[in-house]
Design an enzyme around this catalytic site. Structure first.
Site, PDB file in Angstrom:
ATOM      1  N   GLN A   1      30.944   1.337 -57.712  1.00  0.00           N
ATOM      2  CA  GLN A   1      32.042   1.392 -56.748  1.00  0.00           C
ATOM      3  C   GLN A   1      32.958   0.171 -56.868  1.00  0.00           C
ATOM      4  O   GLN A   1      34.157   0.255 -56.592  1.00  0.00           O
ATOM      5  CB  GLN A   1      31.486   1.498 -55.328  1.00  0.00           C
ATOM      6  CG  GLN A   1      30.694   2.772 -55.077  1.00  0.00           C
ATOM      7  CD  GLN A   1      31.525   4.020 -55.331  1.00  0.00           C
ATOM      8  OE1 GLN A   1      32.591   4.201 -54.740  1.00  0.00           O
ATOM      9  NE2 GLN A   1      31.046   4.884 -56.217  1.00  0.00           N
TER      10      GLN A   1
ATOM     11  N   HIS B   1      36.359   0.435 -58.681  1.00  0.00           N
ATOM     12  CA  HIS B   1      37.540   1.078 -58.098  1.00  0.00           C
ATOM     13  C   HIS B   1      38.763   0.166 -58.154  1.00  0.00           C
ATOM     14  O   HIS B   1      39.872   0.619 -58.410  1.00  0.00           O
ATOM     15  CB  HIS B   1      37.268   1.473 -56.642  1.00  0.00           C
ATOM     16  CG  HIS B   1      36.813   2.885 -56.478  1.00  0.00           C
ATOM     17  ND1 HIS B   1      37.678   3.946 -56.476  1.00  0.00           N
ATOM     18  CD2 HIS B   1      35.580   3.400 -56.306  1.00  0.00           C
ATOM     19  CE1 HIS B   1      37.002   5.079 -56.312  1.00  0.00           C
ATOM     20  NE2 HIS B   1      35.726   4.767 -56.210  1.00  0.00           N
TER      21      HIS B   1
ATOM     22  N   GLU C   1      32.165   1.963 -45.612  1.00  0.00           N
ATOM     23  CA  GLU C   1      32.563   3.317 -46.025  1.00  0.00           C
ATOM     24  C   GLU C   1      31.390   4.086 -46.631  1.00  0.00           C
ATOM     25  O   GLU C   1      31.061   5.188 -46.213  1.00  0.00           O
ATOM     26  CB  GLU C   1      33.698   3.203 -47.048  1.00  0.00           C
ATOM     27  CG  GLU C   1      34.145   4.534 -47.634  1.00  0.00           C
ATOM     28  CD  GLU C   1      35.142   4.359 -48.754  1.00  0.00           C
ATOM     29  OE1 GLU C   1      35.780   5.359 -49.122  1.00  0.00           O
ATOM     30  OE2 GLU C   1      35.288   3.229 -49.288  1.00  0.00           O
ATOM     31  N   HIS C   2      30.776   3.522 -47.655  1.00  0.00           N
ATOM     32  CA  HIS C   2      29.629   4.157 -48.317  1.00  0.00           C
ATOM     33  C   HIS C   2      28.373   3.342 -48.049  1.00  0.00           C
ATOM     34  O   HIS C   2      28.387   2.117 -48.218  1.00  0.00           O
ATOM     35  CB  HIS C   2      29.824   4.222 -49.831  1.00  0.00           C
ATOM     36  CG  HIS C   2      31.083   4.907 -50.264  1.00  0.00           C
ATOM     37  ND1 HIS C   2      32.137   4.227 -50.837  1.00  0.00           N
ATOM     38  CD2 HIS C   2      31.448   6.202 -50.216  1.00  0.00           C
ATOM     39  CE1 HIS C   2      33.096   5.085 -51.133  1.00  0.00           C
ATOM     40  NE2 HIS C   2      32.714   6.291 -50.754  1.00  0.00           N
TER      41      HIS C   2
ATOM     42  N   ASP D   1      31.540  11.336 -54.227  1.00  0.00           N
ATOM     43  CA  ASP D   1      32.926  11.155 -54.660  1.00  0.00           C
ATOM     44  C   ASP D   1      33.450  12.355 -55.450  1.00  0.00           C
ATOM     45  O   ASP D   1      34.638  12.684 -55.360  1.00  0.00           O
ATOM     46  CB  ASP D   1      33.048   9.910 -55.549  1.00  0.00           C
ATOM     47  CG  ASP D   1      33.159   8.629 -54.752  1.00  0.00           C
ATOM     48  OD1 ASP D   1      33.353   8.696 -53.527  1.00  0.00           O
ATOM     49  OD2 ASP D   1      33.052   7.551 -55.366  1.00  0.00           O
TER      50      ASP D   1
ATOM     51  N   HIS E   1      54.518  16.969  -7.767  1.00  0.00           N
ATOM     52  CA  HIS E   1      53.313  17.657  -8.210  1.00  0.00           C
ATOM     53  C   HIS E   1      52.716  18.458  -7.045  1.00  0.00           C
ATOM     54  O   HIS E   1      52.298  19.604  -7.196  1.00  0.00           O
ATOM     55  CB  HIS E   1      52.264  16.648  -8.695  1.00  0.00           C
ATOM     56  CG  HIS E   1      52.531  16.055 -10.036  1.00  0.00           C
ATOM     57  ND1 HIS E   1      53.612  15.259 -10.298  1.00  0.00           N
ATOM     58  CD2 HIS E   1      51.825  16.136 -11.200  1.00  0.00           C
ATOM     59  CE1 HIS E   1      53.574  14.861 -11.565  1.00  0.00           C
ATOM     60  NE2 HIS E   1      52.495  15.391 -12.140  1.00  0.00           N
TER      61      HIS E   1
END
Length: 444
Positions: A250, A253, A318-319, A352, A412
């Site tokens: 990862q 990336h 995230e992961h 992924d 109202h």
């Protein structure tokens, strides 16, 4: 007690980086707002060296891209899309419209209504991330979105045929070859050549993520999905090779992608540090992964799995890959994560690319309050009400009138009073005053 064997960039340095990104994005948004297509084209030339006659691909150009792929490549794309479509459809089927009589004569309900137009950003400048087409375009299609615009930057000076094919196979109605902040802004605000959308989805670098943040409110967004984050939780049952592979897998990336090992084994921590250095000598993407690991990688040693749990929830990554004897313990107890990958047989790359869950997931601790992209993100849950009887309308009116009076909302209250007079046969009810307490309409 938590012990850091390796730390990443200080929070102050990251904040300074974030400030520079915000300023750049603000300028691009203002330029596209004021100068439309001309500004989009200028930024495309500047950042991607891309200046086609039309950013939108024709049917012939899409077909040409598809024909350039082998039968095996098309079959592989189709297999991945089948997995994603199947799970998205299961999620959609779990969401039911509701209509119920909650009180005699009072019917309440909700409907799940698809967003009308969605812009899907597919990253592709550094790596051709065709999987993002499955995750965004296809999921929006399953949700029932009427107009889906998909865009990706050029790859090495041309549309990437696999990305274009994946977009088309997933069901995109319009395909653009346009990247970066300029693409996101063009879809959000609209230009003479690109009609605006109602929602933006898809992952991207820190600039794309910041653009979505600044545009939120003008359009909807899926979530804040910036540079990839990965956390490996491991005990002494794990091995250094797998920990290193799952971290670097990862980290490649981008140069700002955090990767953290969280473990109860100091021996495993040291072994993983050594294994990462070994793998960086042979990894083809080491030029990127080594920067990410050097600046954002961390190794944290904890005394107990409970301490690892607390730290993992604080990080809200995230992961989260769990390599422990009992990975289901973390499934039961962990609350802040984008996607959870349990046991050695699975990994983040499966999520992924192919297994079926969506890979657009929250970053920057957004997992504390949201999950990832799924079919429900493209649906608006809208309520409605219906009153079937005079008695029910008058009864609700009596209670509503008095509640409005407590809030000093005379207008109202008069909405309620009118229904009491008309449907409850109580002509004595005064204008702009609460209905006097009495036996309920249904009791009279």
């Amino acid at each position: 007690m938590i012990k850091y064997l390796k730390r990443g960039k200080d929070i102050e340095v990251r904040a300074e980086d974030d400030s520079k990104v915000r300023s750049t994005v603000e300028g691009i948004i203002q330029a596209v707002e004021s100068r439309g297509d001309a500004a989009v084209r200028e930024y495309s030339r500047q950042f991607d060296q891309w200046d086609p006659a039309d950013f939108r691909l024709s049917a012939a150009e899409i077909e040409k891209a598809r024909k350039s792929l082998s039968a095996r490549e098309i079959e592989d794309i189709a297999f991945a899309q089948t997995q994603v479509r199947n799970f998205a459809q299961i999620q959609r089927d779990s969401m039911r419209d509701v209509e119920v009589e909650t009180y005699p004569g009072v019917v309440l309900g909700h409907r799940h209504i698809p967003v009308n137009a969605v812009g899907c950003y597919i990253p592709g400048g550094k790596y051709p991330l065709l999987a993002s087409a499955h995750m965004s375009v296809l999921t929006a299609k399953v949700a029932g979105v009427k107009r889906i615009v998909a865009t990706a930057p050029p790859y090495q000076g041309a549309p990437h045929p696999a990305i274009v094919t994946a977009m088309a196979m997933a069901g995109a109605d319009e395909i653009l070859v346009l990247g970066g902040v300029q693409a996101v802004v063009a879809m959000a605000v609209g230009t003479p050549s690109i009609a605006p959308v109602d929602m933006l989805v898809g992952p991207g670098n820190m600039y794309v993520a910041e653009a979505k943040r600044q545009l939120f409110g003008r359009v909807g967004i899926d979530l804040f999905a910036g540079p990839t984050e990965t956390l490996v939780i491991a005990d002494d049952s794990a091995d250094a090779e797998m920990c290193a592979v799952d971290l670097l897998g990862q980290a490649e990336h981008g140069p700002t992608s955090p990767a953290i090992l969280l473990t109860t084994s100091e021996q495993l921590a040291h072994d993983t540090l050594a294994e990462i250095q070994r793998q960086l000598t042979i990894l083809p993407t080491a030029a990127i992964a080594s920067v990410s690991w050097a600046e954002y990688g961390e190794v944290i040693v904890c005394d107990t799995r409970e301490e690892m749990l607390r730290k993992a929830d604080e990080l809200a990554f995230e992961h989260v890959q769990v390599l422990t004897r009992d990975p289901d313990w973390f499934l039961e107890h962990l609350s802040n994560y984008g996607g959870l990958f349990l046991g050695a047989r699975t990994n983040v790359a499966f999520g992924d690319k192919v297994i079926g869950t969506n890979h657009t997931l929250p970053t920057n601790r957004a997992a504390r309050y949201t999950g990832g992209l799924w079919v429900g993100k493209f649906l608006k849950t809208c309520t409605y009400q219906r009153v079937l009887t005079d008695e029910a309308s008058a009864l609700m009116g009596e209670y509503c009138s008095r509640l409005c009076h407590m809030e000093n909302f005379a207008g109202h209250g008069e909405q309620a009073n009118l229904r009491v007079r008309r449907y409850g046969d109580r002509a004595e009810v005064p204008w702009y005053a609460p209905v006097p307490a009495a036996k309920t309409v249904l009791e009279r």
